[in-house]
Design a protein around this motif. Structure first.
Motif, PDB file in Angstrom:
ATOM      1  N   CYS A  22       0.832  -1.227   0.261  1.00 36.45           N
ATOM      2  CA  CYS A  22      -0.041  -0.057  -0.042  1.00 36.45           C
ATOM      3  C   CYS A  22       0.896   1.199   0.103  1.00 36.45           C
ATOM      4  CB  CYS A  22      -0.997  -0.262   1.250  1.00 36.45           C
ATOM      5  SG  CYS A  22      -0.162   0.126   2.683  1.00 36.45           S
ATOM      6  N   ASP A  23       0.515   2.176  -0.962  1.00 40.82           N
ATOM      7  CA  ASP A  23       1.273   3.431  -0.966  1.00 40.82           C
ATOM      8  C   ASP A  23       0.976   4.598  -0.143  1.00 40.82           C
ATOM      9  OD1 ASP A  23       3.165   5.206  -1.865  1.00 40.82           O
ATOM     10  OD2 ASP A  23       2.220   5.601  -3.798  1.00 40.82           O
ATOM     11  N   ILE A  24       1.397   4.796   1.064  1.00 31.47           N
ATOM     12  CA  ILE A  24       0.974   5.618   2.162  1.00 31.47           C
ATOM     13  C   ILE A  24       2.107   6.385   2.734  1.00 31.47           C
ATOM     14  CG2 ILE A  24      -0.380   5.957   4.047  1.00 31.47           C
ATOM     15  CD1 ILE A  24      -2.006   3.525   3.529  1.00 31.47           C
ATOM     16  N   ARG A  25       2.037   7.776   2.912  1.00 31.09           N
ATOM     17  CA  ARG A  25       3.316   8.275   3.353  1.00 31.09           C
ATOM     18  C   ARG A  25       2.655   9.014   4.570  1.00 31.09           C
ATOM     19  NH1 ARG A  25       2.210  11.188  -0.883  1.00 31.09           N
ATOM     20  NH2 ARG A  25       1.975  13.492   0.231  1.00 31.09           N
ATOM     21  N   PRO A  26       3.628   8.937   5.775  1.00 31.72           N
ATOM     22  CA  PRO A  26       3.494   9.543   6.958  1.00 31.72           C
ATOM     23  C   PRO A  26       3.137  10.894   7.122  1.00 31.72           C
ATOM     24  CG  PRO A  26       5.713   8.937   6.774  1.00 31.72           C
ATOM     25  CD  PRO A  26       5.039   8.378   5.473  1.00 31.72           C
ATOM     26  N   ASP A  27       3.565  11.745   5.982  1.00 29.51           N
ATOM     27  CA  ASP A  27       3.409  13.218   6.147  1.00 29.51           C
ATOM     28  C   ASP A  27       1.644  13.588   5.366  1.00 29.51           C
ATOM     29  OD1 ASP A  27       3.857  12.501   3.550  1.00 29.51           O
ATOM     30  OD2 ASP A  27       5.408  14.154   3.208  1.00 29.51           O
ATOM     31  N   ASP A  28       1.065  12.454   5.159  1.00 33.47           N
ATOM     32  CA  ASP A  28      -0.233  12.797   4.309  1.00 33.47           C
ATOM     33  C   ASP A  28      -1.258  13.386   5.496  1.00 33.47           C
ATOM     34  OD1 ASP A  28      -3.162  11.975   4.028  1.00 33.47           O
ATOM     35  OD2 ASP A  28      -2.248  11.798   1.870  1.00 33.47           O
ATOM     36  N   ASP A  29      -1.960  14.426   5.130  1.00 39.57           N
ATOM     37  CA  ASP A  29      -2.600  15.262   5.920  1.00 39.57           C
ATOM     38  C   ASP A  29      -3.697  14.070   6.815  1.00 39.57           C
ATOM     39  OD1 ASP A  29      -1.672  17.583   5.437  1.00 39.57           O
ATOM     40  OD2 ASP A  29      -3.141  18.082   4.067  1.00 39.57           O
ATOM     41  N   ARG A  30      -4.254  13.093   6.087  1.00 35.14           N
ATOM     42  CA  ARG A  30      -5.152  12.165   6.849  1.00 35.14           C
ATOM     43  C   ARG A  30      -4.307  11.227   7.682  1.00 35.14           C
ATOM     44  NH1 ARG A  30      -7.093  12.573   1.606  1.00 35.14           N
ATOM     45  NH2 ARG A  30      -9.447  13.209   1.452  1.00 35.14           N
ATOM     46  N   VAL A  31      -3.237  10.942   7.385  1.00 31.59           N
ATOM     47  CA  VAL A  31      -2.301  10.131   8.215  1.00 31.59           C
ATOM     48  C   VAL A  31      -2.038  10.968   9.492  1.00 31.59           C
ATOM     49  CG1 VAL A  31      -0.264   8.638   8.624  1.00 31.59           C
ATOM     50  CG2 VAL A  31      -1.783   8.722   6.218  1.00 31.59           C
ATOM     51  N   LEU A  32      -1.548  12.125   9.509  1.00 35.16           N
ATOM     52  CA  LEU A  32      -1.257  13.053  10.669  1.00 35.16           C
ATOM     53  C   LEU A  32      -2.619  13.195  11.507  1.00 35.16           C
ATOM     54  CD1 LEU A  32       0.900  15.644   8.603  1.00 35.16           C
ATOM     55  CD2 LEU A  32       1.688  13.906  10.180  1.00 35.16           C
ATOM     56  N   GLU A  33      -3.578  13.611  10.860  1.00 36.79           N
ATOM     57  CA  GLU A  33      -4.936  13.696  11.622  1.00 36.79           C
ATOM     58  C   GLU A  33      -5.058  12.142  12.431  1.00 36.79           C
ATOM     59  OE1 GLU A  33      -9.776  14.510  11.066  1.00 36.79           O
ATOM     60  OE2 GLU A  33      -8.169  14.860   9.647  1.00 36.79           O
ATOM     61  N   ALA A  34      -5.045  11.206  11.761  1.00 40.23           N
ATOM     62  CA  ALA A  34      -5.120   9.697  12.214  1.00 40.23           C
ATOM     63  C   ALA A  34      -4.277   9.713  13.628  1.00 40.23           C
ATOM     64  CB  ALA A  34      -5.374   8.754  11.281  1.00 40.23           C
ATOM     65  N   GLY A  35      -3.003  10.051  13.296  1.00 38.43           N
ATOM     66  CA  GLY A  35      -2.088   9.730  14.571  1.00 38.43           C
ATOM     67  C   GLY A  35      -2.375  10.903  15.581  1.00 38.43           C
ATOM     68  N   GLU A  36      -2.991  11.917  15.389  1.00 35.43           N
ATOM     69  CA  GLU A  36      -3.175  12.755  16.454  1.00 35.43           C
ATOM     70  C   GLU A  36      -4.358  12.121  17.341  1.00 35.43           C
ATOM     71  OE1 GLU A  36      -2.803  16.102  18.918  1.00 35.43           O
ATOM     72  OE2 GLU A  36      -1.627  14.866  17.495  1.00 35.43           O
ATOM     73  N   VAL A  37      -5.379  11.468  16.396  1.00 37.77           N
ATOM     74  CA  VAL A  37      -6.502  10.918  17.113  1.00 37.77           C
ATOM     75  C   VAL A  37      -6.217   9.769  17.991  1.00 37.77           C
ATOM     76  CG1 VAL A  37      -8.927   9.873  16.568  1.00 37.77           C
ATOM     77  CG2 VAL A  37      -8.129  11.788  15.228  1.00 37.77           C
ATOM     78  N   PHE A  38      -5.481   8.796  17.124  1.00 39.03           N
ATOM     79  CA  PHE A  38      -4.919   7.706  18.020  1.00 39.03           C
ATOM     80  C   PHE A  38      -4.315   8.229  19.220  1.00 39.03           C
ATOM     81  CE2 PHE A  38      -4.985   4.988  13.846  1.00 39.03           C
ATOM     82  CZ  PHE A  38      -6.083   4.272  14.403  1.00 39.03           C
TER      83      PHE A  38
END
Length: 591
Positions: free
Chosen positions: A466-482
């Motif tokens: 899967c092609d996902i970057r840690p600096d993606d806005d959605r990933v950053l938001e998910a990290g904060e929620v987690f």
């Protein structure tokens, strides 16, 4: 082969009675390029090198002296006459059969056979092997054994120490499970533990087996070298069954079948106290985050030293910290890098009196023999008794396990040969004597800014590619929620797996990650995680193991709970502040 050489060496040192345990006499070995049972290879070697007649006795098969294997009729007649005159032939199969056999064997082996020779001129001697000795001379509570059993035990004890046995040049072998054999029998004979096949012996066996079963085929990715690596230090018989089945059924032999056979062998040999771990599952796995960098780097160095057999390698390591911080994966990576097997330690406690002590000895003995290897005990504070105390509610069984483990951990000969790694969330629950034998490495909870990278690494494990970057806005938001919900890496993996099932998507994308974060029900128990981390720091044995290292050059972002505890200028920990914070959290922590 090493098993037979041990017997020959003991005999040449002048020992006439040997108590043999460990490897089964019915396991397969390679002898002169052919596959034979170990007892057959032993019979041939004793005849060839010492001119010995090999005689076996068991309750099931009675007396057997391999008459058909003696080519010369004149030689057969001499052996038959010697057995007959000692009373070994023609013994009635009744309740006194064992007593009669042992007495007759004592007569034979104590007889001077200087004048008895083979037709080729060599001196003829006898090697009598009593199989399953623990069945007719078992250990027991004094006074509980029947008279017939006591007679057998006394006969074996007296016979084994006979000077005439030593002078005759004959040999007595008692094969069985050592800890289940009566103490009088054990004390009278030299004890030898036959090792399981080494890497060199396993290579020779696999080569001979593939020549014999030339129709055997391996699945893609599995090679003969891989089979050797997977099965070293385990019996050959189970592997031979698999190769024969592949040959006869014309089907591919898979890695899974080999691994399952090894699991059965290890579990049987250790009586359920050890289980092999699948180190291949961490291949390609990335452990990310600032707090795991120092433990990962140190563990990698341990693996290199273990691979080289470096005697300066630490032997015992304790990974301490909050739950789900990657401790188990660190252990598997060590074994994978060192190219050696890893074994999960299981509690040896049993319900029968004396069983726990015996299994504890067996477990540690196996770990000493099966080297190089990594032994792993997860949640060691719950799996094993680690604190010396006055409690004796199990008749000393727990104390026996503790004593056996303490002795094993103090064995300096293990350095560079085996590595014991334990993991715990509750390092404070260990006694000081036990803890002092470990190097303690804190594996702390991930930092807030590491959550996006952890999410991406976890997504890659669930749906590779899967092609996902840690600096993606959605990933950053998910990290904060987690992070706000108090999730640890295990919670993140569960949330992402659930989201995949709920969405029925084939791969994880950023929308799914954000959904998973919001969908996760709050799991916040930050007090417990912080408490476990602080305790791990309290017992850390090297400042270099701490994620901020030795100073501000590392640019470590200290979490709020370390403010006032760690000097951010030089990385020093204020012990008084640390203890005070631990006491404040103690009522709220449940690790």
């Amino acid at each position: 082969m090493q098993a037979i050489q041990q017997i020959l060496e003991a005999y040449r040192e002048g020992h006439g009675a040997l108590l043999v345990s460990g490897r089964s006499l019915y396991d397969f070995v390679t002898d002169d390029g052919r596959i034979r049972p170990l007892f057959e290879a032993l019979r041939r070697t004793l005849y060839k090198e010492l001119g010995m007649v090999f005689v076996t006795y068991s309750l099931a098969n009675g007396l057997h002296w391999f008459e058909n294997w003696i080519a010369c009729e004149a030689d057969r007649a001499k052996v038959r006459e010697a057995l007959q005159s000692s009373g070994l032939l023609g013994i009635t199969a009744d309740d006194r059969e064992v007593i009669s056999t042992v007495r007759a064997a004592a007569t034979l082996v104590r007889t001077n056979v200087e004048n008895l020779k083979w037709e080729d001129g060599r001196h003829m001697r006898f090697a009598i092997c009593f199989e399953f000795t623990d069945h007719f001379a078992p250990c027991g509570v004094p006074g509980s054994q029947p008279d017939s059993q006591l007679v057998i035990i006394e006969l074996v004890h007296i016979m084994s120490q006979s000077l005439t046995l030593r002078n005759s040049g004959n040999l007595l072998l008692f094969h069985g499970r050592l800890d289940l054999i009566d103490e009088l029998v054990r004390s009278a004979s030299k004890s030898i533990r036959l090792p399981q096949p080494s890497k060199a012996e396993k290579q020779e066996f696999v080569g001979a087996a593939l020549e014999l079963y030339d129709g055997a085929r391996f699945d893609e990715g599995l090679t003969a070298e891989g089979v050797v690596a997977l099965t070293v230090n385990t019996p050959n018989r189970g592997l031979e069954n698999l190769l024969r089945a592949s040959h006869r059924a014309s089907r591919l032999l898979t890695t899974k079948e080999i691994a399952e056979q090894k699991s059965r062998d290890v579990e049987q040999l250790s009586e359920g106290t050890l289980l092999p771990l699948n180190t291949s599952r961490v291949r390609g796995v990335r452990l990310v985050g600032r707090n795991i960098e120092a433990p990962q780097k140190f563990m990698a160095r341990l693996a290199v030293r273990l691979y080289r057999g470096d005697p300066s390698t630490p032997a015992n390591v304790l990974a301490a910290g909050a739950p789900a911080t990657g401790k188990t994966d660190l252990v598997l990576q060590v074994a994978e890098l060192a190219q050696c097997p890893a074994y999960q330690m299981i509690s040896p406690k049993g319900g029968i009196v004396g069983e726990t002590e015996r299994k504890a000895r067996l477990q540690q003995q196996a770990l000493r023999e099966w080297v190089p290897a990594v032994a792993f005990c997860d949640e060691i504070t719950e799996a094993l008794p680690l604190e010396r105390g006055e409690f004796n509610g199990d008749s000393g069984a727990s104390k026996a396990v503790t004593a056996e483990l303490l002795a094993s951990l103090s064995d300096e000969s293990r350095r560079g040969r085996s590595l014991f790694i334990a993991a715990t969330n509750r390092v404070w629950a260990m006694g000081a004597a036990m803890r002092s034998r470990f190097i303690v490495i804190p594996v702390l909870s991930p930092l807030r800014e590491d959550f996006p990278s952890i999410i991406v690494a976890t997504a890659e494990r669930i749906t590779p590619g899967c092609d996902i970057r840690p600096d993606d806005d959605r990933v950053l938001e998910a990290g904060e929620v987690f992070y706000i919900k108090g999730a640890n890496p295990r919670h993140i993996r569960s949330a992402l797996s659930n989201a995949v099932v709920l969405s029925e998507k084939e791969a994880i994308d950023t929308d799914l990650i954000l959904f998973a974060a919001h969908d996760l029900c709050s799991t916040c128990d930050r007090a417990s995680s912080i408490y476990a981390d602080l305790q791990a720091m309290r017992f850390c044995t090297s400042k270099s193991f701490l994620p901020w290292g030795n100073g501000p050059a590392d640019k470590y972002s200290f979490p709020e709970y370390l403010k006032g505890i760690v000097n951010e200028a030089n990385g020093d920990v204020d012990g008084t502040a640390l203890e005070r914070r631990i006491e404040e959290l103690r009522p709220y922590a449940n690790v």
